[in-house]
Design a protein around this motif. Structure first.
Motif, short mmCIF file in Angstrom:
data_model
loop_
_atom_site.label_atom_id
_atom_site.label_comp_id
_atom_site.label_asym_id
_atom_site.label_seq_id
_atom_site.Cartn_x
_atom_site.Cartn_y
_atom_site.Cartn_z
N GLY A 131 -36.90 12.98 -6.86
CA GLY A 131 -37.92 12.63 -5.75
C GLY A 131 -37.84 13.40 -4.48
N ALA A 132 -36.93 14.27 -4.38
CA ALA A 132 -36.74 15.12 -3.40
C ALA A 132 -37.23 16.56 -3.69
N ASP A 133 -37.79 17.43 -2.63
CA ASP A 133 -38.11 18.93 -2.63
C ASP A 133 -36.85 19.45 -2.57
N LEU A 134 -37.05 20.88 -2.29
CA LEU A 134 -35.79 21.78 -2.35
C LEU A 134 -34.87 21.33 -0.79
N PRO A 135 -33.59 21.51 -0.98
CA PRO A 135 -32.75 21.00 0.15
C PRO A 135 -32.90 21.66 1.42
N LYS A 136 -33.21 21.06 2.61
CA LYS A 136 -32.88 21.72 3.70
C LYS A 136 -31.60 21.54 4.65
N ARG A 137 -31.01 20.19 4.43
CA ARG A 137 -29.60 19.92 5.02
C ARG A 137 -28.96 18.99 4.05
N ILE A 138 -27.73 19.08 3.99
CA ILE A 138 -26.66 18.10 3.51
C ILE A 138 -25.77 17.82 4.07
N TYR A 139 -25.72 16.34 4.27
CA TYR A 139 -24.43 15.65 5.05
C TYR A 139 -23.41 15.14 4.10
N VAL A 140 -22.18 15.90 4.46
CA VAL A 140 -21.04 15.21 3.47
C VAL A 140 -19.88 14.93 4.23
N ARG A 141 -19.36 13.91 3.78
CA ARG A 141 -17.97 13.21 4.45
C ARG A 141 -17.06 13.17 3.24
N TRP A 142 -16.04 13.44 3.18
CA TRP A 142 -15.07 13.37 2.22
C TRP A 142 -13.52 13.65 2.58
N GLN A 143 -12.66 12.82 1.90
CA GLN A 143 -11.20 13.09 1.74
C GLN A 143 -10.71 14.03 0.91
N SER A 144 -9.70 14.96 1.69
CA SER A 144 -9.10 15.95 1.03
C SER A 144 -7.72 15.40 0.96
N MET A 145 -7.48 14.79 -0.34
CA MET A 145 -6.50 14.04 -0.62
C MET A 145 -5.18 14.93 -0.63
N ALA A 146 -5.13 16.14 -0.76
CA ALA A 146 -3.98 17.08 -1.03
C ALA A 146 -3.33 17.11 0.47
N GLU A 147 -4.14 16.88 1.65
CA GLU A 147 -3.51 17.07 2.73
C GLU A 147 -2.58 15.96 3.42
N PRO A 148 -3.26 14.70 3.57
CA PRO A 148 -4.41 14.29 3.47
C PRO A 148 -5.20 14.23 4.70
N GLN A 149 -6.50 14.58 4.71
CA GLN A 149 -7.55 14.58 5.62
C GLN A 149 -8.84 14.18 5.33
N THR A 150 -9.61 13.81 6.41
CA THR A 150 -11.05 13.31 6.11
C THR A 150 -11.89 14.44 6.86
N TYR A 151 -12.96 15.01 6.35
CA TYR A 151 -13.78 16.02 6.82
C TYR A 151 -15.33 15.38 6.98
N ARG A 152 -16.10 15.90 7.74
CA ARG A 152 -17.38 15.98 7.65
C ARG A 152 -18.08 17.13 8.16
N VAL A 153 -19.15 17.42 7.74
CA VAL A 153 -19.92 18.52 7.92
C VAL A 153 -21.51 18.33 7.66
N ILE A 154 -22.34 18.98 8.80
CA ILE A 154 -23.86 19.09 7.98
C ILE A 154 -24.05 20.57 7.55
N LEU A 155 -24.52 20.67 6.41
CA LEU A 155 -24.72 22.10 5.85
C LEU A 155 -26.11 22.50 6.04
N ASP A 156 -26.51 23.44 6.74
CA ASP A 156 -27.92 23.95 6.64
C ASP A 156 -28.03 24.91 5.65
N ILE A 157 -28.94 24.43 4.61
CA ILE A 157 -29.07 25.16 3.38
C ILE A 157 -30.14 26.51 3.64
N PRO A 158 -29.43 27.61 3.35
CA PRO A 158 -30.29 28.77 3.73
C PRO A 158 -31.46 29.14 2.81
#
Length: 212
Positions: A95-122
């Protein structure tokens, strides 16, 4: 007369169905969002929300483990990105058109650390996802998959790809640390645990920061 009217009705219904199936100018019914990580560098995606080019928001379009290689004998290599990336663990964004932005939050379990980012899709990524392949893949005519690589240190890489041919890198980004910690502070600071094979690899080789 009745036959002609019935044929016209079927034609109109088919047109309506097609317009509902394909969002905006998409030449296919949906695109795919996937997540992957370097060998042994386990990731848990808490959420991935998508905003398309029309400003429509689609929530929880990703979650859970990212695709990863972690041979139990420790023969993998966490430095850099493997050549056979694959689509990553994910789902179709219906139901979505092509992406403009993607908001991601994730756990990097190897460190451990939690990150968040807003990705502007070119725009280049959207162009590649809209172009017809020449020659086409056996199972697809378009690059309808977007894979995001998540690495320790909050490193993000993005590729568009189809079912054949090489992935094309379209973005690099640096995420920020989520100040609330894992699960937005609802787990008393506890991250998800590493698997035994990932833990053993990291204890022996460490985390190859700067290689992604």
């Amino acid at each position: 007369m009745k036959s002609a009217l019935f044929g016209l009705l079927i034609f109109l219904l088919a047109g309506c169905t097609n317009s509902e199936q394909y969002a905006g100018n998409l030449p296919y019914p949906y695109w795919r969002l996937g997540f992957l990580a370097p060998d042994y560098m386990e990731v848990w995606v808490e959420t991935a929300d998508v905003e398309d080019v029309h400003g429509n928001r689609f929530y929880q379009m990703g979650g859970g483990t990212a695709s990863i290689a972690k041979p139990a004998d420790g023969s993998g290599n966490a430095a850099g990105w493997r050549s056979n990336l694959g689509w990553g663990a994910g789902r179709h964004v219906n139901g979505a058109d092509l992406p403009k932005r993607i908001y991601v939050r994730w756990q990097s379990m190897a460190e451990p650390q939690t990150y968040r980012v807003i990705l502007d899709i070119p725009e280049r990524a959207r162009q590649l996802m809209s172009e017809r392949l020449d020659p086409p893949c056996r199972t697809s005519e378009y690059r309808h998959a977007l894979a995001l690589g998540l690495a320790p240190g909050g490193i993000v890489r993005g590729w568009v790809m189809s079912t054949c041919g090489k992935p094309i890198e379209v973005l690099r980004a640096q995420a920020e640390i989520e100040p609330k910690g894992p699960y937005r502070g609802e787990s008393n600071g506890k991250h998800r645990p590493l698997s035994d094979s990932a833990k053993a690899y990291i204890e022996k080789h460490g985390i190859p920061y700067g290689s992604w």
